[in-house]
Motif scaffolding. Structure first.
Motif, PDB file in Angstrom:
ATOM      1  N   ARG A 166       0.832  -1.208   0.000  1.00 33.11           N
ATOM      2  CA  ARG A 166       0.000   0.000   0.000  1.00 33.11           C
ATOM      3  C   ARG A 166       0.867   1.258   0.000  1.00 33.11           C
ATOM      4  NH1 ARG A 166      -3.831  -2.819   4.593  1.00 33.11           N
ATOM      5  NH2 ARG A 166      -4.683  -4.401   3.172  1.00 33.11           N
ATOM      6  N   ASP A 205      -5.644  -6.206  -3.676  1.00 36.61           N
ATOM      7  CA  ASP A 205      -5.785  -5.503  -2.405  1.00 36.61           C
ATOM      8  C   ASP A 205      -6.698  -4.294  -2.608  1.00 36.61           C
ATOM      9  OD1 ASP A 205      -5.210  -3.623  -0.208  1.00 36.61           O
ATOM     10  OD2 ASP A 205      -3.737  -5.120   0.409  1.00 36.61           O
ATOM     11  N   PHE A 206      -6.336  -3.431  -3.549  1.00 41.07           N
ATOM     12  CA  PHE A 206      -7.198  -2.295  -3.904  1.00 41.07           C
ATOM     13  C   PHE A 206      -6.798  -1.799  -5.290  1.00 41.07           C
ATOM     14  CE2 PHE A 206      -3.512  -0.384  -1.908  1.00 41.07           C
ATOM     15  CZ  PHE A 206      -3.261   0.745  -2.665  1.00 41.07           C
ATOM     16  N   ASP A 212     -12.004   3.760  -7.155  1.00 43.25           N
ATOM     17  CA  ASP A 212     -11.319   3.585  -5.870  1.00 43.25           C
ATOM     18  C   ASP A 212     -12.015   2.575  -4.972  1.00 43.25           C
ATOM     19  OD1 ASP A 212      -9.649   5.454  -6.847  1.00 43.25           O
ATOM     20  OD2 ASP A 212     -10.239   7.064  -5.499  1.00 43.25           O
ATOM     21  N   GLN A 213     -12.665   1.587  -5.576  1.00 34.50           N
ATOM     22  CA  GLN A 213     -13.326   0.551  -4.787  1.00 34.50           C
ATOM     23  C   GLN A 213     -12.375  -0.608  -4.555  1.00 34.50           C
ATOM     24  OE1 GLN A 213     -16.410   0.878  -3.437  1.00 34.50           O
ATOM     25  NE2 GLN A 213     -16.226   2.965  -4.222  1.00 34.50           N
ATOM     26  N   PRO A 214     -12.391  -1.214  -3.363  1.00 35.44           N
ATOM     27  CA  PRO A 214     -11.546  -2.388  -3.153  1.00 35.44           C
ATOM     28  C   PRO A 214     -11.877  -3.463  -4.173  1.00 35.44           C
ATOM     29  CG  PRO A 214     -12.518  -1.622  -1.083  1.00 35.44           C
ATOM     30  CD  PRO A 214     -13.195  -0.866  -2.196  1.00 35.44           C
TER      31      PRO A 214
END
Length: 216
Positions: A166, A205-206, A212-214
């Protein structure tokens, strides 16, 4: 004439389908024939860039079941953001026009393990160049130590790997105005993915730039 590339979402779906074929043991090995080799000899039109760890078990075209010229691949130990990686990815976006960057971490990462071990009070000094390579992962180690209340060198490596993944995407966006602007314009998405060595699964993960949605 430059080949028109598909939208970020379509490329991402194809990457996921390719990995599903690999996990199932049913790869198609697409676009790996003589005709494809000749076609790409004078022009490359990759549909995605991949920034991943140099680990020998993460051969990008194999695990996503892609072909010659499909992926523009940038790798270093621990997928650490540096000038070389950012410049290469900016080239993929600005010159080659890729609509997707996949940032690929994985479990049992040696660079992550070295960063964790380096935080122990009695840790031996690493060779200087190796230390410079793993040092950017140490902030992720510290964040996980603080969150988990773990002692130095005694944190969950998979948790650190996810945190570093991340952080890698965030650092990439903050260090490159070109890339962050392409995301803001809707021309580029970035998918953060954890690869499971035993299962062969690339676990999202994302995703940044697709609402911007997982990812699921």
């Amino acid at each position: 004439m430059t080949e028109k590339l598909p939208a970020p979402a379509a490329v991402w779906e194809e990457m996921l389908r390719g990995n599903a074929r690999f996990v199932a043991g049913e790869p198609q090995h697409p676009r790996q024939d003589v005709e494809r080799r000749h076609k790409t000899a004078t022009l490359q039109t990759p549909h995605a860039a991949l920034f991943g760890c140099s680990d020998s078990r993460l051969s990008a075209e194999i695990i996503f079941d892609q072909g010659l010229g499909d992926l523009f691949v940038v790798r270093n130990a621990g997928q650490v953001v540096d000038d070389s990686a950012v410049g290469s990815l900016e080239y993929a976006v600005a010159v080659l026009g890729v609509p997707l960057i996949v940032v690929l971490g994985h479990d049992a990462c040696g660079a992550v393990r070295a960063a964790i071990d380096s935080t122990a009070p009695d840790a031996p000094a690493l060779p200087p160049r190796i230390w410079r390579q793993v040092a950017p992962i140490v902030p992720a180690v510290r964040r996980v130590q603080a969150a988990d209340g773990a002692h130095a060198g005694q944190v969950d490596a998979e948790h650190v790997g996810r945190e570093h993944l991340r952080g890698t995407v965030n650092e990439l966006l903050h260090s490159s105005e070109l890339i962050s602007q392409a995301v803001a314009d809707g021309a580029l998405a970035i998918a953060a993915v954890n690869y499971r060595l035993d299962e062969g699964a690339a676990v999202p993960d994302f995703v940044v730039g697709l609402g911007d949605q997982p990812a699921a």
